[in-house]
Design an enzyme around this catalytic site. Structure first.
Site, PDB file in Angstrom:
ATOM      1  N   GLU A 135       0.819  -1.215   0.000  1.00 32.11           N
ATOM      2  CA  GLU A 135       0.000   0.000   0.000  1.00 32.11           C
ATOM      3  C   GLU A 135       0.852   1.264   0.000  1.00 32.11           C
ATOM      4  OE1 GLU A 135      -4.000  -1.797   2.182  1.00 32.11           O
ATOM      5  OE2 GLU A 135      -2.637  -0.512   3.300  1.00 32.11           O
ATOM      6  N   HIS A 168     -10.160   0.166   0.558  1.00 29.35           N
ATOM      7  CA  HIS A 168     -10.423  -0.602   1.782  1.00 29.35           C
ATOM      8  C   HIS A 168     -11.884  -1.026   1.920  1.00 29.35           C
ATOM      9  CE1 HIS A 168      -6.392   0.717   2.953  1.00 29.35           C
ATOM     10  NE2 HIS A 168      -6.430  -0.238   3.848  1.00 29.35           N
TER      11      HIS A 168
END
Length: 238
Positions: A135, A168
């Site tokens: 990420e 997410h």
């Protein structure tokens, strides 16, 4: 954008959607249905991380952000301090969500992950190590870094952090995830070293996952007590 950055982004996207095929493949191989998601995530993130790190070898000694990178000691200090900054950003964002928007505390994304970890403990590798590293490389080093070169910190951090939040898959907590994204972007710009937000991110995730895993029952009981108390207080003012 550098050509190998496009390959990294492509690798990340393929990894995110690989479950469409991977889950069925593991089922055909006889893997228990309850563990399919966990095991495929472990496989896909491990492969994805390996490919991305191999592609990043071309960046050896090459810093994306303008300015002089922080010294190792300074970077270490910001990495440690960044853990507390990330938690502080979470607390502030969570309170804004609760007070202004009436959003209940607790993340559906975190809950889903903990359910998978409970069935497949090796999933901790994805949450604590592989996930944060990927990420930070994708959202901070590549997306934020590319936009930052052409605009300014606020715009680059806003765009990259919102994308980070959307990925997410927890729409009610976009503010919370975006606040974390801003924090990690700040650490990256402050030190000019991507390893700093990586350390802060993986440390924060590890602390959260360990606390959730060890004290899950206690946390669920406290959440229920808090909701009951809120209902009682709210009822008294109706």
């Amino acid at each position: 954008m550098k050509r190998h950055y496009w390959y990294i982004l492509l690798t990340y996207v393929i990894m995110l959607f690989s479950g469409l095929v991977g889950y069925r493949l593991l089922l055909l191989l006889g893997v228990d249905r309850g563990q399919v998601i966990g095991y495929w995530n472990i496989i896909s993130f491990a492969v994805g991380l390996t490919v991305v790190l191999l592609l990043l070898r071309k960046d050896r000694g090459d810093f994306d952000l303008r300015g002089t990178p922080a010294s190792p000691s300074t970077a270490a200090g910001w990495a440690i301090g960044g853990i507390f900054l990330a938690f502080l950003a979470q607390i502030i964002a969570a309170n804004i969500e609760i007070q202004l928007f009436g959003i209940k505390p607790g993340s559906e994304n975190t809950q889903r992950i903990m359910d998978i970890v409970k069935v497949t403990p090796l999933m901790i590798f994805v949450v604590s190590i592989a996930g944060p590293i990927l990420e930070e490389i994708v959202f901070r080093k590549i997306i934020f870094g590319t936009i930052y070169k052409r605009t300014n910190f606020v715009l680059a951090a806003l765009i990259s952090s919102v994308i980070f939040a959307v990925v997410h898959q927890d729409p009610s907590h976009i503010l919370l995830y975006s606040a974390m994204g801003f924090t990690f972007a700040f650490l990256y710009v402050k030190t000019k070293r991507i390893i700093v937000p990586i350390i802060a991110h993986l440390s924060m995730n590890t602390l959260v996952i360990v606390i959730q895993y060890v004290y899950r029952d206690d946390i669920e009981r406290l959440m229920k007590d808090a909701e009951q108390l809120q209902s009682i207080i709210g009822g008294n003012f109706l």
